[in-house]
Design a protein around this motif. Sequence first.
Motif, PDB file in Angstrom:
ATOM      1  N   GLU A 237      -5.082   0.893  -6.389  1.00  0.00           N
ATOM      2  CA  GLU A 237      -5.010   1.036  -4.941  1.00  0.00           C
ATOM      3  C   GLU A 237      -3.595   1.420  -4.513  1.00  0.00           C
ATOM      4  O   GLU A 237      -2.615   1.076  -5.162  1.00  0.00           O
ATOM      5  CB  GLU A 237      -5.440  -0.261  -4.260  1.00  0.00           C
ATOM      6  CG  GLU A 237      -6.936  -0.552  -4.390  1.00  0.00           C
ATOM      7  CD  GLU A 237      -7.359  -1.677  -3.475  1.00  0.00           C
ATOM      8  OE1 GLU A 237      -6.545  -2.084  -2.623  1.00  0.00           O
ATOM      9  OE2 GLU A 237      -8.505  -2.151  -3.605  1.00  0.00           O
ATOM     10  N   HIS A 238      -3.528   2.098  -3.392  1.00  0.00           N
ATOM     11  CA  HIS A 238      -2.259   2.596  -2.888  1.00  0.00           C
ATOM     12  C   HIS A 238      -1.486   1.497  -2.160  1.00  0.00           C
ATOM     13  O   HIS A 238      -2.055   0.521  -1.673  1.00  0.00           O
ATOM     14  CB  HIS A 238      -2.488   3.781  -1.948  1.00  0.00           C
ATOM     15  CG  HIS A 238      -3.132   4.955  -2.610  1.00  0.00           C
ATOM     16  ND1 HIS A 238      -2.410   5.930  -3.264  1.00  0.00           N
ATOM     17  CD2 HIS A 238      -4.439   5.321  -2.724  1.00  0.00           C
ATOM     18  CE1 HIS A 238      -3.236   6.842  -3.748  1.00  0.00           C
ATOM     19  NE2 HIS A 238      -4.462   6.497  -3.432  1.00  0.00           N
ATOM     20  N   SER A 239      -0.188   1.702  -2.100  1.00  0.00           N
ATOM     21  CA  SER A 239       0.696   0.832  -1.327  1.00  0.00           C
ATOM     22  C   SER A 239       1.089   1.595  -0.061  1.00  0.00           C
ATOM     23  O   SER A 239       1.992   2.423  -0.080  1.00  0.00           O
ATOM     24  CB  SER A 239       1.942   0.461  -2.152  1.00  0.00           C
ATOM     25  OG  SER A 239       2.828  -0.319  -1.397  1.00  0.00           O
ATOM     26  N   TRP A 240       0.390   1.308   1.037  1.00  0.00           N
ATOM     27  CA  TRP A 240       0.518   2.115   2.241  1.00  0.00           C
ATOM     28  C   TRP A 240       1.705   1.711   3.094  1.00  0.00           C
ATOM     29  O   TRP A 240       2.063   0.540   3.168  1.00  0.00           O
ATOM     30  CB  TRP A 240      -0.761   2.024   3.082  1.00  0.00           C
ATOM     31  CG  TRP A 240      -1.977   2.554   2.398  1.00  0.00           C
ATOM     32  CD1 TRP A 240      -3.035   1.839   1.939  1.00  0.00           C
ATOM     33  CD2 TRP A 240      -2.259   3.918   2.097  1.00  0.00           C
ATOM     34  NE1 TRP A 240      -3.972   2.661   1.367  1.00  0.00           N
ATOM     35  CE2 TRP A 240      -3.518   3.954   1.454  1.00  0.00           C
ATOM     36  CE3 TRP A 240      -1.581   5.113   2.306  1.00  0.00           C
ATOM     37  CZ2 TRP A 240      -4.096   5.133   1.022  1.00  0.00           C
ATOM     38  CZ3 TRP A 240      -2.161   6.288   1.881  1.00  0.00           C
ATOM     39  CH2 TRP A 240      -3.405   6.299   1.244  1.00  0.00           C
ATOM     40  N   LYS A 241       2.279   2.714   3.733  1.00  0.00           N
ATOM     41  CA  LYS A 241       3.297   2.528   4.756  1.00  0.00           C
ATOM     42  C   LYS A 241       3.118   3.627   5.796  1.00  0.00           C
ATOM     43  O   LYS A 241       2.454   4.630   5.547  1.00  0.00           O
ATOM     44  CB  LYS A 241       4.709   2.575   4.164  1.00  0.00           C
ATOM     45  CG  LYS A 241       5.095   3.937   3.609  1.00  0.00           C
ATOM     46  CD  LYS A 241       6.533   3.942   3.127  1.00  0.00           C
ATOM     47  CE  LYS A 241       6.925   5.352   2.638  1.00  0.00           C
ATOM     48  NZ  LYS A 241       8.337   5.395   2.176  1.00  0.00           N
ATOM     49  N   ARG A 242       3.691   3.428   6.969  1.00  0.00           N
ATOM     50  CA  ARG A 242       3.536   4.409   8.033  1.00  0.00           C
ATOM     51  C   ARG A 242       4.318   5.687   7.695  1.00  0.00           C
ATOM     52  O   ARG A 242       5.474   5.636   7.268  1.00  0.00           O
ATOM     53  CB  ARG A 242       4.021   3.835   9.366  1.00  0.00           C
ATOM     54  CG  ARG A 242       3.153   2.732   9.898  1.00  0.00           C
ATOM     55  CD  ARG A 242       1.725   3.197  10.143  1.00  0.00           C
ATOM     56  NE  ARG A 242       1.649   4.165  11.212  1.00  0.00           N
ATOM     57  CZ  ARG A 242       1.377   3.853  12.472  1.00  0.00           C
ATOM     58  NH1 ARG A 242       1.182   2.581  12.827  1.00  0.00           N
ATOM     59  NH2 ARG A 242       1.300   4.787  13.390  1.00  0.00           N
ATOM     60  N   GLY A 243       3.644   6.811   7.896  1.00  0.00           N
ATOM     61  CA  GLY A 243       4.251   8.102   7.644  1.00  0.00           C
ATOM     62  C   GLY A 243       4.491   8.864   8.928  1.00  0.00           C
ATOM     63  O   GLY A 243       4.330   8.332  10.041  1.00  0.00           O
ATOM     64  N   GLY A 244       4.853  10.111   8.780  1.00  0.00           N
ATOM     65  CA  GLY A 244       5.156  10.943   9.929  1.00  0.00           C
ATOM     66  C   GLY A 244       4.705  12.366   9.724  1.00  0.00           C
ATOM     67  O   GLY A 244       3.950  12.690   8.789  1.00  0.00           O
ATOM     68  N   MET A 245       5.187  13.235  10.590  1.00  0.00           N
ATOM     69  CA  MET A 245       4.779  14.634  10.564  1.00  0.00           C
ATOM     70  C   MET A 245       5.251  15.337   9.295  1.00  0.00           C
ATOM     71  O   MET A 245       4.611  16.290   8.835  1.00  0.00           O
ATOM     72  CB  MET A 245       5.319  15.344  11.807  1.00  0.00           C
ATOM     73  CG  MET A 245       4.777  16.743  12.008  1.00  0.00           C
ATOM     74  SD  MET A 245       5.251  17.446  13.588  1.00  0.00           S
ATOM     75  CE  MET A 245       7.033  17.400  13.444  1.00  0.00           C
ATOM     76  N   LYS A 246       6.355  14.887   8.708  1.00  0.00           N
ATOM     77  CA  LYS A 246       6.867  15.546   7.510  1.00  0.00           C
ATOM     78  C   LYS A 246       5.941  15.352   6.314  1.00  0.00           C
ATOM     79  O   LYS A 246       6.030  16.114   5.341  1.00  0.00           O
ATOM     80  CB  LYS A 246       8.262  15.014   7.174  1.00  0.00           C
ATOM     81  CG  LYS A 246       8.281  13.530   6.840  1.00  0.00           C
ATOM     82  CD  LYS A 246       9.697  13.060   6.521  1.00  0.00           C
ATOM     83  CE  LYS A 246       9.715  11.568   6.172  1.00  0.00           C
ATOM     84  NZ  LYS A 246      11.089  11.104   5.863  1.00  0.00           N
ATOM     85  N   HIS A 247       5.060  14.339   6.364  1.00  0.00           N
ATOM     86  CA  HIS A 247       4.149  14.104   5.247  1.00  0.00           C
ATOM     87  C   HIS A 247       2.912  14.983   5.318  1.00  0.00           C
ATOM     88  O   HIS A 247       2.292  15.258   4.280  1.00  0.00           O
ATOM     89  CB  HIS A 247       3.741  12.628   5.210  1.00  0.00           C
ATOM     90  CG  HIS A 247       4.874  11.695   4.957  1.00  0.00           C
ATOM     91  ND1 HIS A 247       5.486  10.982   5.956  1.00  0.00           N
ATOM     92  CD2 HIS A 247       5.527  11.364   3.814  1.00  0.00           C
ATOM     93  CE1 HIS A 247       6.457  10.246   5.454  1.00  0.00           C
ATOM     94  NE2 HIS A 247       6.512  10.462   4.149  1.00  0.00           N
ATOM     95  N   ILE A 248       2.505  15.425   6.505  1.00  0.00           N
ATOM     96  CA  ILE A 248       1.339  16.284   6.624  1.00  0.00           C
ATOM     97  C   ILE A 248       1.725  17.745   6.778  1.00  0.00           C
ATOM     98  O   ILE A 248       0.898  18.628   6.561  1.00  0.00           O
ATOM     99  CB  ILE A 248       0.444  15.846   7.801  1.00  0.00           C
ATOM    100  CG1 ILE A 248       1.173  15.999   9.131  1.00  0.00           C
ATOM    101  CG2 ILE A 248      -0.023  14.419   7.610  1.00  0.00           C
ATOM    102  CD1 ILE A 248       0.329  15.664  10.328  1.00  0.00           C
ATOM    103  N   LEU A 249       2.972  18.003   7.156  1.00  0.00           N
ATOM    104  CA  LEU A 249       3.490  19.371   7.248  1.00  0.00           C
ATOM    105  C   LEU A 249       4.799  19.462   6.467  1.00  0.00           C
ATOM    106  O   LEU A 249       5.879  19.565   7.048  1.00  0.00           O
ATOM    107  CB  LEU A 249       3.710  19.780   8.702  1.00  0.00           C
ATOM    108  CG  LEU A 249       2.478  20.194   9.502  1.00  0.00           C
ATOM    109  CD1 LEU A 249       2.840  20.425  10.962  1.00  0.00           C
ATOM    110  CD2 LEU A 249       1.812  21.428   8.916  1.00  0.00           C
TER     111      LEU A 249
END
Length: 405
Positions: free
Chosen positions: A155-167
């Motif tokens: 399982e993944h260790s999640w943290k909040r991401g941003g626009m740089k992760h999807i673009l």
Amino acid sequence: MWRRRIQNSFGLGLYVRITGETAANLIGEDNKKLLSCAYSSTSISVDLPRKLTKQDRKPMVTSVNKLKREARLVKTHRQTVQEIALKAPDNGLLVKELVPVAHEVYNSRTELFTCVSAVAKSIPIYTCSLCGEVHIGSPPHRIKTCNAGALSYKEHSWKRGGMKHILPVVESFHLYDWVGRAVSHNERLQVDRIPAIVELCVQAGIDIPEYPTRRRKFPVYNVAGRIVDYERRFPKDDLRGQGINTHGFWSRRQPSRENLPDFKPDDIQGVASRGLEAWEKMCSGAARLMEKYSVQTCGYCSEVQVGPRGHRVRNCYAHKHQMRDGQHAWQEATVGDMVPPVYVWHVRDRHGGEPLVNGLKRYYGMLPAVVELCAQAGARIGEKYAGVMREDVAVPDLDEERLVV
């Protein structure tokens, strides 16, 4: 058997549809509830790009045999000393019919980043702190696809991401002269790097004061394999870039934000629809530009260079880079190399509140992160992504999975 499944490399299937009468005869009237997970569409599923390992090389756009034939033809032309007239943009001139396309791509990119930043305030973005996988929406999924560390498929260790992760932004060295020599290793700190899609638009006809480039009035010629620039020998009114700094853009003022589109803060669906339209325009326009303007990418890493040839900077640390002395294995690039589509799991019901589980992952679809973000904001997704969304395949419950063939 209720249905026949043909698995592809991602475990996503193409199913044979069974009529209600046939299913009732097989499973009985009391178990007609299972019919919801025993059908599929007649549409053909689309295979996602295979995730390459560190040892794999990117697939070649042009076959090796064709490249060899072209190299032998070029070698034959070099043996005869004659002047060869080049076509734009190889001769240093602009392709006039693609100048509006370059402006459209640049404006679409600006609008896309504005829309995504506005939508990301309402829909959370998560990223794995170990492997970097991205998930759109809350709660994040529980699919065991994390392959970081010694233990794989956890399982993944999640943290909040941003626009740089999807673009993610892929950068390229900015070339002041399109037909000039390649950037050497000693010049790697003297030449600025800008987003590759912006560099492509600049070379295709956009004039940005922060990114100066040379615009020729007369073409260059190929004589016995060597480029001859008559403007440099007889400059006429060309100043050859005098008074222009070809590097040091970070010390200049930031571009104005006056031309950015205005949105209503409460119309998230409208913003998402405009962002999805900008994404499609940017990708399709970049594909048109790359038909004329060459873009190179490394076959083993994510390095991209806009121009007729790759740079000579030895900063490749991919597979077998010691044998190449750190130099890149250049090959023809695709739109996916310049604008990498980060694929994420598709969440059908955002307000359901139930995360995606590992036991049913073969029933889930996938979408590029930008498209998934706009879809969860209410934008309508076209038929282009129907094969990877798998909206026509019903997801069974966990207690019904063992009954599905």
